[in-house]
Scaffold this motif. Structure first.
Motif, mmCIF file in Angstrom:
data_model
loop_
_atom_site.group_PDB
_atom_site.id
_atom_site.type_symbol
_atom_site.label_atom_id
_atom_site.label_comp_id
_atom_site.label_asym_id
_atom_site.label_seq_id
_atom_site.Cartn_x
_atom_site.Cartn_y
_atom_site.Cartn_z
ATOM 1 N N ARG A 1 -11.115 -0.500 -1.675
ATOM 2 C CA ARG A 1 -11.004 0.036 -3.033
ATOM 3 C C ARG A 1 -10.003 -0.758 -3.866
ATOM 4 N NH1 ARG A 1 -10.652 6.551 -3.016
ATOM 5 N NH2 ARG A 1 -10.180 6.049 -5.208
ATOM 6 N N LEU B 1 -4.300 6.975 -5.088
ATOM 7 C CA LEU B 1 -5.052 5.737 -4.911
ATOM 8 C C LEU B 1 -5.848 5.418 -6.170
ATOM 9 C CD1 LEU B 1 -6.257 3.378 -3.354
ATOM 10 C CD2 LEU B 1 -7.774 5.013 -2.176
ATOM 11 N N THR C 1 -10.210 4.474 7.594
ATOM 12 C CA THR C 1 -9.567 4.915 6.360
ATOM 13 C C THR C 1 -8.707 3.799 5.764
ATOM 14 O OG1 THR C 1 -7.780 5.883 7.684
ATOM 15 C CG2 THR C 1 -9.550 7.347 6.979
ATOM 16 N N SER C 2 -8.060 3.024 6.607
ATOM 17 C CA SER C 2 -7.255 1.897 6.110
ATOM 18 C C SER C 2 -8.145 0.845 5.465
ATOM 19 C CB SER C 2 -6.441 1.286 7.255
ATOM 20 O OG SER C 2 -5.590 2.239 7.851
ATOM 21 N N ILE D 1 1.145 4.048 -2.795
ATOM 22 C CA ILE D 1 0.218 5.174 -2.919
ATOM 23 C C ILE D 1 0.829 6.422 -2.289
ATOM 24 C CG2 ILE D 1 -2.088 5.996 -2.263
ATOM 25 C CD1 ILE D 1 -2.860 2.974 -2.063
ATOM 26 N N ILE E 1 0.812 -1.218 0.000
ATOM 27 C CA ILE E 1 0.000 0.000 0.000
ATOM 28 C C ILE E 1 0.846 1.269 0.000
ATOM 29 C CG2 ILE E 1 -2.089 -1.034 0.921
ATOM 30 C CD1 ILE E 1 0.061 1.005 3.245
ATOM 31 N N GLN F 1 -2.248 10.289 1.098
ATOM 32 C CA GLN F 1 -3.500 9.535 1.145
ATOM 33 C C GLN F 1 -3.410 8.316 2.048
ATOM 34 O OE1 GLN F 1 -3.959 9.379 -3.426
ATOM 35 N NE2 GLN F 1 -6.047 9.661 -2.682
ATOM 36 N N LEU F 2 -2.303 8.177 2.777
ATOM 37 C CA LEU F 2 -2.087 6.987 3.605
ATOM 38 C C LEU F 2 -1.741 7.359 5.043
ATOM 39 C CD1 LEU F 2 0.021 4.567 1.374
ATOM 40 C CD2 LEU F 2 -2.327 4.245 2.136
ATOM 41 N N THR G 1 -9.305 1.977 2.071
ATOM 42 C CA THR G 1 -8.255 1.825 1.061
ATOM 43 C C THR G 1 -8.172 0.392 0.577
ATOM 44 O OG1 THR G 1 -6.962 3.654 1.976
ATOM 45 C CG2 THR G 1 -5.781 2.052 0.632
#
Length: 266
Positions: A249, A208, A242-243, A190, A187, A194-195, A246
């Motif tokens: 998605r 993302l 939020t994780s 990205i 991940i 955004q992480l 991600t």
């Protein structure tokens, strides 16, 4: 390419550390960590990897959610039991091409791709039966954050490096031909903005949305034998909403749809 249903598997650890808050899909098979004796980290990791290989060997099309990158060696070893030839598409902000001889930190997570290509002999036992993937069968996407010695090792290899761009990935996969592909994504490829909570943020990078497009391109182009998401957040952030969003998605871009199991808080 035709898509079969993914078999979700989780390996909730980072190296030899169990991650109690790791997000678990409701329909996933969780690899239960075996009892680990005290001793060297690679020896403890070997036990975890054997359990993973056994679990992955029992499903048709694994999609593994993991807390690190080195467990990929267990997944690839399992895939090699049914595929004589295998290629690798590796999307990562890092090269993961360090070895014990050139690493400045000794961090095993930074050696995962080197492990798959046979550059870390003797680091683990050989009970998985892992066969080295030829460099010419490896596509490394992004890798914007590499150490100097790692950069030299990649330059001297035959690993194909491309940007994390759907067209570039499609072209690279087309050049591999009809060989089945193992898709690996960390991940941290990205953009770090955004992480939140990423374990190893690497600054500005593809969005993302762009990575979703890369996964969709790989899904449309290659015969994906298996896929792997290294969910490399700090332990306290691994189960954040939020994780989870991600991961949802990214897996949706691969054609997987699932509900989340509520995390067990430590």
């Amino acid at each position: 390419m035709a898509d079969d249903a993914w078999d979700l598997i989780t390996t909730p650890w980072h190296l030899d550390e169990h991650l109690p808050n790791f997000p678990i899909p409701a329909t996933a098979t969780q690899v239960v960590p075996p009892a680990l004796p005290s001793g060297p980290v690679p020896a403890r990791m070997s036990l975890l990897h054997r359990a993973t290989t056994d679990a992955v060997s029992q499903v048709a099309k694994p999609l593994v959610l993991s807390g690190d990158c080195p467990t990929s060696r267990a997944v690839v070893a399992a895939l090699q039991r049914r595929h004589e030839d295998l290629a690798v598409l590796w999307l990562d902000a890092h090269g993961d091409f360090n070895t014990p001889a050139i690493s400045t930190s000794g961090y095993l997570g930074g050696m995962a791709l080197a492990m798959l290509t046979g550059r870390t002999p003797g680091l683990f036992d050989d009970t998985l039966g892992l066969r080295p993937i030829p460099d010419t069968r490896v596509v490394l996407a992004d890798s914007r954050d590499v150490d100097p010695a790692e950069h030299d090792a990649l330059a001297a290899s035959h690993v194909r490096r491309v940007p994390a761009d759907p067209a570039a990935i499609t072209a690279a996969l087309d050049q591999l031909g009809s060989v089945p592909v193992y898709l690996h994504l960390d991940i941290d490829v990205i953009d770090s903005a955004q992480l939140p909570g990423a374990r190893f943020p690497s600054g500005p990078g593809p969005s993302l949305a762009q990575i979703e497009e890369c996964l969709a391109a790989a899904r449309a182009t290659a015969d994906l034998a298996g896929a792997y998401l290294a969910c490399a957040w700090l332990p306290e952030h691994a189960g954040d909403e939020t994780s989870r969003q991600t991961v949802s998605r990214l897996t949706a871009a691969l054609g997987a749809d699932f509900a989340w199991r509520e995390p067990v808080r430590s």
